[in-house]
Design a protein around this motif. Structure first.
Motif, short mmCIF file in Angstrom:
data_model
loop_
_atom_site.label_atom_id
_atom_site.label_comp_id
_atom_site.label_asym_id
_atom_site.label_seq_id
_atom_site.Cartn_x
_atom_site.Cartn_y
_atom_site.Cartn_z
N ALA A 145 31.76 -7.69 23.35
CA ALA A 145 30.48 -7.00 23.54
C ALA A 145 29.32 -7.98 23.62
O ALA A 145 28.27 -7.65 24.19
CB ALA A 145 30.26 -6.00 22.41
N ASP A 146 29.50 -9.18 23.05
CA ASP A 146 28.42 -10.16 23.07
C ASP A 146 28.14 -10.71 24.46
O ASP A 146 27.13 -11.38 24.67
CB ASP A 146 28.73 -11.31 22.10
CG ASP A 146 30.03 -12.02 22.43
OD1 ASP A 146 30.99 -11.34 22.88
OD2 ASP A 146 30.11 -13.25 22.24
N LEU A 147 29.03 -10.44 25.41
CA LEU A 147 28.83 -10.92 26.78
C LEU A 147 28.05 -9.93 27.63
O LEU A 147 27.71 -10.22 28.78
CB LEU A 147 30.18 -11.20 27.44
CG LEU A 147 31.06 -12.25 26.76
CD1 LEU A 147 32.36 -12.42 27.52
CD2 LEU A 147 30.33 -13.59 26.65
N LEU A 148 27.77 -8.75 27.08
CA LEU A 148 27.05 -7.70 27.81
C LEU A 148 25.67 -7.49 27.21
O LEU A 148 25.54 -7.38 25.98
CB LEU A 148 27.84 -6.39 27.75
CG LEU A 148 29.13 -6.36 28.57
CD1 LEU A 148 30.11 -5.36 27.98
CD2 LEU A 148 28.82 -6.01 30.02
N VAL A 149 24.66 -7.41 28.06
CA VAL A 149 23.29 -7.21 27.60
C VAL A 149 22.72 -6.00 28.32
O VAL A 149 22.78 -5.91 29.55
CB VAL A 149 22.41 -8.46 27.89
CG1 VAL A 149 21.03 -8.27 27.26
CG2 VAL A 149 23.07 -9.72 27.35
N PRO A 150 22.16 -5.04 27.59
CA PRO A 150 21.58 -3.85 28.23
C PRO A 150 20.48 -4.23 29.23
O PRO A 150 19.69 -5.15 28.99
CB PRO A 150 21.00 -3.06 27.05
CG PRO A 150 21.86 -3.45 25.89
CD PRO A 150 22.16 -4.91 26.11
N TRP A 151 20.44 -3.49 30.33
CA TRP A 151 19.45 -3.73 31.38
C TRP A 151 18.58 -2.50 31.64
O TRP A 151 17.36 -2.59 31.72
CB TRP A 151 20.15 -4.15 32.68
CG TRP A 151 19.21 -4.48 33.80
CD1 TRP A 151 18.76 -3.64 34.78
CD2 TRP A 151 18.57 -5.74 34.03
NE1 TRP A 151 17.90 -4.30 35.63
CE2 TRP A 151 17.76 -5.60 35.19
CE3 TRP A 151 18.60 -6.97 33.39
CZ2 TRP A 151 17.00 -6.63 35.70
CZ3 TRP A 151 17.83 -8.02 33.92
CH2 TRP A 151 17.05 -7.84 35.05
N ALA A 152 19.20 -1.33 31.82
CA ALA A 152 18.44 -0.13 32.17
C ALA A 152 19.29 1.10 31.87
O ALA A 152 20.50 1.00 31.62
CB ALA A 152 18.04 -0.15 33.64
N ARG A 153 18.64 2.25 31.92
CA ARG A 153 19.34 3.53 31.78
C ARG A 153 18.78 4.48 32.84
O ARG A 153 17.58 4.74 32.87
CB ARG A 153 19.13 4.11 30.38
CG ARG A 153 19.78 5.47 30.16
CD ARG A 153 19.48 5.99 28.76
NE ARG A 153 19.90 7.39 28.63
CZ ARG A 153 19.59 8.17 27.60
NH1 ARG A 153 18.85 7.69 26.59
NH2 ARG A 153 20.01 9.42 27.56
N TRP A 154 19.68 4.95 33.71
CA TRP A 154 19.28 5.85 34.80
C TRP A 154 19.97 7.20 34.62
O TRP A 154 21.16 7.27 34.33
CB TRP A 154 19.70 5.25 36.15
CG TRP A 154 18.86 4.10 36.60
CD1 TRP A 154 18.96 2.80 36.18
CD2 TRP A 154 17.81 4.13 37.56
NE1 TRP A 154 18.04 2.02 36.82
CE2 TRP A 154 17.31 2.80 37.68
CE3 TRP A 154 17.24 5.13 38.33
CZ2 TRP A 154 16.27 2.47 38.55
CZ3 TRP A 154 16.21 4.81 39.20
CH2 TRP A 154 15.74 3.48 39.30
#
Length: 268
Positions: A145-154
């Motif tokens: 999970a540390d390789l994923l960073v939130p960007w947006a929510r549509w």
């Protein structure tokens, strides 16, 4: 397809999309992985999209095989409950593996890289013979999970008959792994610079949905994968529900709080 304005909106299905990025191996330019979906698909047929899809019943992670920020931290960023945030991250890892062969997982104490047997694991996932948590347990891997960073929510507009509440996350492709086009859901899959993809859209060669178009425009402000990840870590994420207006055959889509951003398409 006409929609009854008095009908209750369909409940959006939770989904996850991954902006898989890298620095081009020879020139160093920022690139993002995109897929052109099969025309006949029920959702987004013929569209060029990022890898991703809906959360499935098997996307419940084992906390003992989770490495990185706690689900509650993802939940805070996306304004979602921790258990749903955990499922969204798991779905993001699963869809990325299924659709382009990149696995954001590794043995404890190791970094993700090429893994013998990964092609067979992918087949098991695609054929639904195993869930991602089952595969991680069987092969003693941790979900990174540390390789994923939130960007947006549509969130799909209320009048649409098929709706998604989609978490967009960004990840750099791990060293030694190769994103491929070995999926039945796409007729083309490859790396693009954001500028190339936007030029293809402007020229009519690529069909992009509003969230994809907007995201590519945002990515085009950055020069490297490291810049994108740094920007992702500091973004304020507010759920975005596009506003739709129909006049005859023309559909106009705008974004709340940004009246200058306009997307238009003609319908049959």
């Amino acid at each position: 397809m006409s929609v009854d304005p008095a009908a209750q909106p369909v409940e959006p299905r939770p989904a996850a999309t991954v902006l898989l990025v890298r620095d081009e191996p020879t020139g160093g330019d920022l690139q993002v992985f995109l897929q052109r979906r099969v025309t006949g698909m029920a959702f987004a047929g013929g569209m060029t999209v990022f890898p991703g899809g809906g959360v499935s019943s098997g996307d419940t992670p084992d906390p003992a095989r989770w490495r990185g920020p706690e689900p509650s931290q993802f939940g805070t960023r996306f304004a979602q409950p921790a258990d749903l945030a955990a499922a969204l991250v798991t779905a993001a890892v699963r869809e990325t593996f299924e659709e382009c062969g990149v696995l954001l997982a590794a043995p404890a104490g190791s970094e993700p890289g090429p893994m013998s047997g990964a092609a067979g694991w992918r087949d098991e996932l695609v054929s639904r013979r195993a869930t991602l948590p089952e595969l991680l347990a069987e092969h003693d891997l941790e979900l990174r999970a540390d390789l994923l960073v939130p960007w947006a929510r549509w969130i799909t507009p209320p009048r649409n008959p098929k709706r998604y509440d989609t978490a967009f996350l960004v990840a750099r492709v791990p060293d030694g792994q190769v994103a491929d086009d070995a999926t039945t859901e796409a007729v083309e899959a490859r790396w693009w610079t954001p500028a190339e993809a936007l030029a293809g859209y402007d020229g009519g060669d690529l069909k992009l949905m509003p969230p994809t178009l907007r995201t590519l425009q945002e990515l085009d402000r950055h020069d490297t994968a490291a810049e994108v990840l740094a920007a992702a870590a500091s973004r304020d994420i507010e759920p975005i529900t596009p506003e739709v207006r129909r006049e005859g055959r023309v559909v106009t889509i705008t974004l709340p709080g940004d009246p200058d951003w306009i997307y238009e398409e003609a319908t049959r």
